[in-house]
Design an enzyme around this catalytic site. Sequence first.
Site, short mmCIF file in Angstrom:
data_model
loop_
_atom_site.label_atom_id
_atom_site.label_comp_id
_atom_site.label_asym_id
_atom_site.label_seq_id
_atom_site.Cartn_x
_atom_site.Cartn_y
_atom_site.Cartn_z
N THR A 156 -2.97 6.35 -4.24
CA THR A 156 -1.82 7.03 -3.65
C THR A 156 -0.55 6.80 -4.44
OG1 THR A 156 -1.55 5.13 -2.23
CG2 THR A 156 -2.68 6.99 -1.30
N THR A 157 -0.34 5.56 -4.87
CA THR A 157 0.87 5.25 -5.62
C THR A 157 0.85 6.01 -6.95
OG1 THR A 157 0.63 3.06 -4.67
CG2 THR A 157 2.36 3.34 -6.28
N ASP A 183 -9.58 0.43 2.05
CA ASP A 183 -9.46 0.86 0.65
C ASP A 183 -10.72 0.49 -0.13
OD1 ASP A 183 -6.90 1.68 1.18
OD2 ASP A 183 -6.08 0.83 -0.68
N ASP A 235 0.85 -1.17 0.00
CA ASP A 235 0.00 0.00 0.00
C ASP A 235 0.90 1.23 0.00
OD1 ASP A 235 -2.80 0.95 0.44
OD2 ASP A 235 -1.81 1.96 2.11
P1 ADP Z 1 -2.69 3.05 -6.18
O1 ADP Z 1 -2.06 3.26 -4.85
O2 ADP Z 1 -2.41 4.17 -7.11
O3 ADP Z 1 -4.13 2.69 -6.10
P2 ADP Z 1 -2.27 0.32 -6.91
O4 ADP Z 1 -1.06 -0.46 -6.63
O5 ADP Z 1 -3.49 0.01 -6.15
O6 ADP Z 1 -1.90 1.83 -6.82
O7 ADP Z 1 -2.57 0.12 -8.47
C1 ADP Z 1 -3.66 0.76 -9.07
C2 ADP Z 1 -3.60 0.56 -10.57
O8 ADP Z 1 -3.75 -0.81 -10.92
C3 ADP Z 1 -4.73 1.31 -11.24
O9 ADP Z 1 -4.24 1.99 -12.35
C4 ADP Z 1 -5.67 0.19 -11.65
O10 ADP Z 1 -6.45 0.51 -12.77
C5 ADP Z 1 -4.70 -0.90 -11.95
N1 ADP Z 1 -5.32 -2.23 -11.99
C6 ADP Z 1 -6.01 -2.88 -11.05
N2 ADP Z 1 -6.44 -4.09 -11.50
C7 ADP Z 1 -5.99 -4.21 -12.77
C8 ADP Z 1 -6.08 -5.21 -13.79
N3 ADP Z 1 -6.71 -6.36 -13.57
N4 ADP Z 1 -5.50 -4.96 -14.98
C9 ADP Z 1 -4.84 -3.82 -15.17
N5 ADP Z 1 -4.71 -2.84 -14.27
C10 ADP Z 1 -5.28 -3.02 -13.09
MG MG Z 2 -4.98 0.98 -5.15
#
Ligand code: ADP
Ligand code: MG
Length: 559
Positions: free
Chosen positions: A95-96, A393, A62
Amino acid sequence: MMAGQPVIILKEGTERNTGKDAQKNNIMAAMAIAEAIKSTLGPKGMDKMLVDSLGDMVITNDGATILEELDVEHPAAKLIIQVSKSQDKVVGDGTTTAVILAGELLRLGGELLEKKVHATHIVSGYKKASEEAQKILEEMAKRIDEPKKEKDILIKIASTALNSKSVSNAKELIANLAVDAALSVLEERDGKITVDIDNVKILQKQGKSLSESRLIKGIVLDKEILHPDMPRKIENAKIALINRNLEIEKTEFDAEIRINDPLSVQAFLDQEEKMIREMVDKIAETGANVVICQKGIDDLAQHFLAKKGIMAIRRVKKSDMEKLAKATGARIVSNLEDLTADDLGEAGLIRAEKIGDDHYVFVEECKNPQAVTVMLRGASKYTTDEAERAFVDAISVVRDVLEDKAYLPGGGAPEAELAVKLEEFANKLSGKEGLAAKAFAEALRVIPMTLAENAGFDPIEKLTELISAHGKGQKYVGLNVFTGEITDMTEIGVIEPLRVKKQAIKSASEAAEMILRIDDIIAIKSSEGDKGGQAGAAGMGGMGGMGGMGGMGGMPGMM
Ligand code: ADP
Ligand code: MG
């Protein structure tokens, strides 16, 4: 007249960094932070193990949690961390993304500075592009009229957020819990929906597996019923919430009572017993059959309560008392004289249950059905902690969509769409501002590229495919990180709240603008003493790019 005589304003030896140096320095620090969490983005992102000097550790992927735990010194790096914190607080996800984007905006901003584009122009170009991005996202979003009836969509939203959490084996369960909990606390007035997540109580319980987690309609207290003679289960509970000790209050000072004959001893004890009995009678008179007390209840009071068939619990947390008041319609009373039948709360059922070695009291079928508790199970504290973060989340993104009634495709689709549309927008702007807006459009590519890279695909290849699809008007197309396909994300159920993406871009841009505007870093007197000079990333070995940030210590005043 003064020519040749330097005017000294700062104390000799003051650390000062001006102009290009200051900018470069800040940009590098912010980029280091972005670099450090890049590998966690997306479902295929890696976890980080954070270890503090005492050996305590957290395993998470996270972004907000990682950054919160980092012991960072550099002011610009701190600024970036602030961005992630507020992103987490306001929308609960993204956040990331926000931090990686801010890092990229600064990297490209730095290149423009090298090319002699003044920071003012970069800032105003970024501002315009960022505002335009908000509009493009609004237009791109899919709308839902009655989100609470679209459970399917809500579950997909929660699942997408959970994709990148290390609870993937319990994803479905947590997504369902989050949706059910959000729908239970949902309030609707004149078509406007609000979901107050604070109304959801989260209870962690170690032992058993995550899959045993469940949602309880009502409030669960990790408490024991005080006396063996008290009932374990009460239907149609009338609940008194009391915020005072049910015992004879001891005086503040030491008092000594001299009693010379045995009869007086008895009289004294009788008097105490009488007072306690009166308290209990007073409670019983109101019709209460359950007493939940924020403070203590002594043995004698317990005994009298039990005799009257009243169930009692003591030393309940203030936050739980407040949740109970809301759920049961009770008023928290601190003066027993004031207690009347009107102050009592109602619940259909109150019962004690032992789970593992722990005792719980379930307050169910509450007058106000909006109160819910989520009990998260897991083998260890690490599991339940990460489960709680994942749940928070998930429920946050579900809330975002319920309240805004709008969502976007995930998988880099919005960023690709923005990259294409903002480039067109940049072409319409003049000169240097246009260059900056173009850089802004380019910066957005970092998100799909990082998603591809973390999933083991060729980032350039995937990006090219993605950009070309969006160029042809395929708005919802993104990268499926599990298969590598470039497909319509709404069809495979990878969807995210509009609010998360809007906020991520807005805060990334604001942070970059703020950092670019700084051209002078002066070490000033610290209010909390000088902690300076320590490497910021102590104990974080292996997180590339974090080295060399130590020298900037001693400037906490910049924050
Ligand atoms: P953040 O802290 O920004 O939420 P995450 O590590 O949770 O970072 O990653 C979020 C990203 O992963 C988003 O751009 C989301 O659309 C993408 N994501 C989630 N599931 C999938 C998937 N099955 N295929 C492609 N991208 C995905
Ligand atoms: Mg996320």
